[in-house]
Scaffold this motif. Structure first.
Motif, PDB file in Angstrom:
ATOM      1  N   ILE A   1      -6.327   5.955  -6.276  1.00 14.06           N
ATOM      2  CA  ILE A   1      -5.781   5.193  -5.906  1.00 14.06           C
ATOM      3  C   ILE A   1      -3.987   5.120  -5.245  1.00 14.06           C
ATOM      4  O   ILE A   1      -3.781   4.310  -4.370  1.00 14.06           O
ATOM      5  CB  ILE A   1      -5.284   4.268  -6.891  1.00 14.06           C
ATOM      6  CG1 ILE A   1      -6.109   3.862  -8.247  1.00 14.06           C
ATOM      7  CG2 ILE A   1      -3.921   3.112  -6.534  1.00 14.06           C
ATOM      8  CD1 ILE A   1      -6.080   3.732  -9.220  1.00 14.06           C
ATOM      9  N   ALA A   2      -3.733   5.981  -5.957  1.00 15.64           N
ATOM     10  CA  ALA A   2      -2.149   6.360  -4.230  1.00 15.64           C
ATOM     11  C   ALA A   2      -2.473   6.746  -2.951  1.00 15.64           C
ATOM     12  O   ALA A   2      -1.753   6.486  -2.157  1.00 15.64           O
ATOM     13  CB  ALA A   2      -1.654   7.394  -5.235  1.00 15.64           C
ATOM     14  N   ARG A   3      -3.135   7.404  -2.406  1.00 14.93           N
ATOM     15  CA  ARG A   3      -3.238   7.864  -1.241  1.00 14.93           C
ATOM     16  C   ARG A   3      -3.880   6.763  -0.622  1.00 14.93           C
ATOM     17  O   ARG A   3      -3.871   6.359   0.208  1.00 14.93           O
ATOM     18  CB  ARG A   3      -5.060   9.388  -1.783  1.00 14.93           C
ATOM     19  CG  ARG A   3      -4.246  10.175  -1.123  1.00 14.93           C
ATOM     20  CD  ARG A   3      -5.670  11.322  -0.986  1.00 14.93           C
ATOM     21  NE  ARG A   3      -5.256  12.484  -2.239  1.00 14.93           N
ATOM     22  CZ  ARG A   3      -4.695  13.641  -2.617  1.00 14.93           C
ATOM     23  NH1 ARG A   3      -3.632  13.611  -1.040  1.00 14.93           N
ATOM     24  NH2 ARG A   3      -4.209  14.196  -3.243  1.00 14.93           N
ATOM     25  N   ASP A   4      -5.516   5.600  -1.159  1.00 13.81           N
ATOM     26  CA  ASP A   4      -5.603   4.579  -0.604  1.00 13.81           C
ATOM     27  C   ASP A   4      -4.485   3.969  -0.404  1.00 13.81           C
ATOM     28  O   ASP A   4      -4.415   3.033   0.770  1.00 13.81           O
ATOM     29  CB  ASP A   4      -6.430   4.174  -1.269  1.00 13.81           C
ATOM     30  CG  ASP A   4      -7.105   2.861  -0.853  1.00 13.81           C
ATOM     31  OD1 ASP A   4      -7.524   2.730  -0.266  1.00 13.81           O
ATOM     32  OD2 ASP A   4      -6.303   1.915  -0.940  1.00 13.81           O
ATOM     33  N   LYS A   5      -3.218   3.340  -1.456  1.00 14.49           N
ATOM     34  CA  LYS A   5      -2.400   2.188  -0.618  1.00 14.49           C
ATOM     35  C   LYS A   5      -1.874   3.318   0.111  1.00 14.49           C
ATOM     36  O   LYS A   5      -1.089   2.556   0.972  1.00 14.49           O
ATOM     37  CB  LYS A   5      -1.445   2.513  -2.538  1.00 14.49           C
ATOM     38  CG  LYS A   5      -0.449   1.653  -2.513  1.00 14.49           C
ATOM     39  CD  LYS A   5      -0.424   1.510  -3.757  1.00 14.49           C
ATOM     40  CE  LYS A   5       1.388   0.741  -3.563  1.00 14.49           C
ATOM     41  NZ  LYS A   5       1.996   0.756  -5.242  1.00 14.49           N
ATOM     42  N   CYS A   6      -1.357   4.371   0.535  1.00 11.54           N
ATOM     43  CA  CYS A   6      -0.244   4.917   0.758  1.00 11.54           C
ATOM     44  C   CYS A   6      -0.746   4.625   2.627  1.00 11.54           C
ATOM     45  O   CYS A   6      -0.182   4.589   3.306  1.00 11.54           O
ATOM     46  CB  CYS A   6      -0.226   6.419   0.465  1.00 11.54           C
ATOM     47  SG  CYS A   6       1.060   7.197   1.080  1.00 11.54           S
ATOM     48  N   ARG A   7      -2.028   5.235   2.099  1.00 11.32           N
ATOM     49  CA  ARG A   7      -3.130   5.089   3.534  1.00 11.32           C
ATOM     50  C   ARG A   7      -2.958   3.898   4.592  1.00 11.32           C
ATOM     51  O   ARG A   7      -2.307   3.547   5.191  1.00 11.32           O
ATOM     52  CB  ARG A   7      -4.271   5.287   3.709  1.00 11.32           C
ATOM     53  CG  ARG A   7      -5.428   6.423   4.319  1.00 11.32           C
ATOM     54  CD  ARG A   7      -6.627   6.928   4.078  1.00 11.32           C
ATOM     55  NE  ARG A   7      -6.527   7.920   3.178  1.00 11.32           N
ATOM     56  CZ  ARG A   7      -7.263   8.553   2.171  1.00 11.32           C
ATOM     57  NH1 ARG A   7      -7.360   7.584   1.988  1.00 11.32           N
ATOM     58  NH2 ARG A   7      -6.932   9.661   1.536  1.00 11.32           N
ATOM     59  N   ARG A   8      -3.095   2.933   3.711  1.00  9.00           N
ATOM     60  CA  ARG A   8      -3.329   1.659   4.147  1.00  9.00           C
ATOM     61  C   ARG A   8      -2.227   1.193   4.590  1.00  9.00           C
ATOM     62  O   ARG A   8      -2.167   0.068   5.956  1.00  9.00           O
ATOM     63  CB  ARG A   8      -4.062   1.015   2.729  1.00  9.00           C
ATOM     64  CG  ARG A   8      -5.316   0.602   2.981  1.00  9.00           C
ATOM     65  CD  ARG A   8      -5.987  -0.457   1.830  1.00  9.00           C
ATOM     66  NE  ARG A   8      -5.320  -0.280   0.395  1.00  9.00           N
ATOM     67  CZ  ARG A   8      -4.595  -1.524   0.006  1.00  9.00           C
ATOM     68  NH1 ARG A   8      -4.343  -2.165   1.063  1.00  9.00           N
ATOM     69  NH2 ARG A   8      -4.563  -0.606  -1.341  1.00  9.00           N
ATOM     70  N   ALA A   9      -0.970   1.574   3.968  1.00 11.09           N
ATOM     71  CA  ALA A   9       0.032   1.344   4.045  1.00 11.09           C
ATOM     72  C   ALA A   9       0.998   0.909   5.551  1.00 11.09           C
ATOM     73  O   ALA A   9       1.158   0.786   6.823  1.00 11.09           O
ATOM     74  CB  ALA A   9       1.328   1.561   2.853  1.00 11.09           C
ATOM     75  N   ALA A  10       0.488   2.629   5.861  1.00  9.02           N
ATOM     76  CA  ALA A  10       1.168   3.698   6.473  1.00  9.02           C
ATOM     77  C   ALA A  10       0.093   2.378   8.263  1.00  9.02           C
ATOM     78  O   ALA A  10       1.127   2.458   9.265  1.00  9.02           O
ATOM     79  CB  ALA A  10       0.921   4.885   6.967  1.00  9.02           C
ATOM     80  N   ALA A  11      -1.922   1.971   7.821  1.00  8.36           N
ATOM     81  CA  ALA A  11      -2.076   1.162   8.728  1.00  8.36           C
ATOM     82  C   ALA A  11      -1.386   0.219   9.273  1.00  8.36           C
ATOM     83  O   ALA A  11      -1.364  -0.090  10.259  1.00  8.36           O
ATOM     84  CB  ALA A  11      -3.323   1.386   8.433  1.00  8.36           C
ATOM     85  N   VAL A  12      -0.762  -0.313   8.247  1.00  2.00           N
ATOM     86  CA  VAL A  12      -0.294  -1.451   8.381  1.00  2.00           C
ATOM     87  C   VAL A  12       0.677  -1.534   8.687  1.00  2.00           C
ATOM     88  O   VAL A  12       1.283  -2.430   9.953  1.00  2.00           O
ATOM     89  CB  VAL A  12      -0.222  -2.613   7.463  1.00  2.00           C
ATOM     90  CG1 VAL A  12       0.622  -3.830   7.456  1.00  2.00           C
ATOM     91  CG2 VAL A  12      -1.886  -2.357   6.200  1.00  2.00           C
ATOM     92  N   VAL A  13       1.895  -0.493   8.281  1.00  2.00           N
ATOM     93  CA  VAL A  13       2.633  -0.403   9.080  1.00  2.00           C
ATOM     94  C   VAL A  13       3.309   0.298  10.650  1.00  2.00           C
ATOM     95  O   VAL A  13       3.853  -0.061  11.555  1.00  2.00           O
ATOM     96  CB  VAL A  13       4.559   0.175   8.666  1.00  2.00           C
ATOM     97  CG1 VAL A  13       5.203   0.866   8.616  1.00  2.00           C
ATOM     98  CG2 VAL A  13       4.528  -0.294   7.130  1.00  2.00           C
ATOM     99  N   GLY A  14       2.025   0.987  10.923  1.00  2.00           N
ATOM    100  CA  GLY A  14       1.992   2.028  11.916  1.00  2.00           C
ATOM    101  C   GLY A  14       3.001   2.493  11.695  1.00  2.00           C
ATOM    102  O   GLY A  14       3.581   3.528  13.420  1.00  2.00           O
ATOM    103  N   GLY A  15       4.061   3.353  10.970  1.00  2.00           N
ATOM    104  CA  GLY A  15       4.224   4.642  11.156  1.00  2.00           C
ATOM    105  C   GLY A  15       4.551   4.946   9.755  1.00  2.00           C
ATOM    106  O   GLY A  15       3.749   5.038   9.017  1.00  2.00           O
ATOM    107  N   PRO A  16       5.371   5.880   9.651  1.00  2.00           N
ATOM    108  CA  PRO A  16       5.479   6.879   8.222  1.00  2.00           C
ATOM    109  C   PRO A  16       6.217   6.016   6.278  1.00  2.00           C
ATOM    110  O   PRO A  16       6.478   5.132   7.131  1.00  2.00           O
ATOM    111  CB  PRO A  16       7.135   8.100   8.262  1.00  2.00           C
ATOM    112  CG  PRO A  16       7.573   6.867   9.698  1.00  2.00           C
ATOM    113  CD  PRO A  16       6.715   6.351  10.066  1.00  2.00           C
TER     114      PRO A  16
END
Lengths: 220, 220
Positions: A55-70
């Motif tokens: 769950i944590a990895r998925d959330k983090c990965r999706r957030a990085a994709a949306v934000v386009g950064g770290p």
């Protein structure tokens, strides 16, 4: 170290939270990292079902994709030993539906009331990058609620004789100090968000802080 | 009615399942719909957290996007009345971690052992289309496991005095016939996948079948 190298430390981080207090406190704690800028971003999206780490990895990965950064994400779970780790990542649904009494009732058939709080910070360098997880755990037990019922399940999680909700400011400060998250003069003692789930969140944050400063810590 | 009109019925459907038996049985039941072709597609992906309907819509929408065409999805949940509907959509995690005894133990503190099985079929016409949900529910209660422990929680869900696992073939056939899913000659009586969770899945399938044939049924 350049930021695009594996293991490079970021100089800018988007903390995924809609909560201004959380941002202020994590900012305060990470403020000693030279040159690190932290801002908040509220990224909508549904959490998946799965293990805490999935769950944590998925959330983090999706957030990085949306934000386009770290990005930096945070998740909290509460694992009941007798329920083989459940409700675990689903604890918020159980707390909101059943309340403190209901959480206790889930264990009515079991003499073992122990539980583990798990805080997982996730860092993802950017779109397509693999997240790094920083986890803090604390063992305690589920008890009938005691203390102010303000923060989540704090009132029914007992750690060394006190529920998180009962723990007084001095005790919280000691723990913050022992984790290097508050200084000897007591600066940091007003950090209620961290303090209210101090052990697991504090441990995870201490790992994250050390890693951001260039240290080697245990990650997942 | 053209397939791109709202409410149009599909002539081709991708049933999202990796289970050949499920495909065969749903195919058998829907075989009386003139001109409907059904095939299976295994679409990987994580279910989200949320309500039964949110989870079903998300899964259906994602599957349509991946397949690039019309899809049919299925979800089963088990709501415990005393737990305000939980474990609900998370039942599979609880069953696999805790087993039949563990499911019973969750209700140890409560005299009310009633539960509702919920089967939700989702139809999505294609990428970007809004899913339509067909739901079937059955009220019963959670009991210590009786009967063959083969299908999920069938052995600990009691409906009118029998657990789903105990229900004999003739009784299942009667229910299938009453739902129009088996004929008077008994054709359909070998439909074990549907029969093993007959009431909720049968009700949802009966709605779906009627809708696919052009009828007006209650959808979500």
């Amino acid at each position: 170290m350049a930021e695009d190298q594996p293991g490079a430390r970021p100089s800018h981080l988007n903390f995924i939270t809609g909560n201004a207090n959380k941002l202020a406190e994590v900012k305060a704690i990470l403020s000693s990292i030279p040159g690190l800028e932290l801002e908040s971003r509220d990224v909508p999206g549904d959490e998946i079902q799965g293990s805490i780490e999935e769950i944590a990895r998925d959330k983090c990965r999706r957030a990085a994709a949306v934000v386009g950064g770290p990005v930096l994400t945070e998740d909290t779970a509460l694992e009941f030993t007798s329920l083989k780790g459940l409700p675990g990542p689903y604890i918020k649904h159980f707390l909101s539906a059943l309340g403190h009494d209901g959480l206790n009732n889930l264990l009515a058939a079991y003499p073992d009331k122990t539980a583990t709080t798990v805080c997982t910070f996730g860092y993802c360098a950017g779109p397509g990058q693999e997240p790094i997880l920083f986890q803090g755990k604390t063992q305690g037990k589920i008890v009938p609620a005691r203390g102010p019922r303000v923060f989540g399940w704090d009132a029914c999680f007992e750690y060394e004789g006190e529920t998180y909700a009962e723990m007084d400011k001095n005790h919280k400060l000691e723990i913050l100090q022992s984790l290097g998250l508050a200084d000897a003069a007591g600066r940091g003692s007003d950090i209620t968000y961290v303090a209210n789930a101090i052990s697991h969140r504090g441990k995870a944050l201490a790992k994250l802080k050390s890693w951001l400063a260039g240290g080697d810590v245990e990650t997942l």
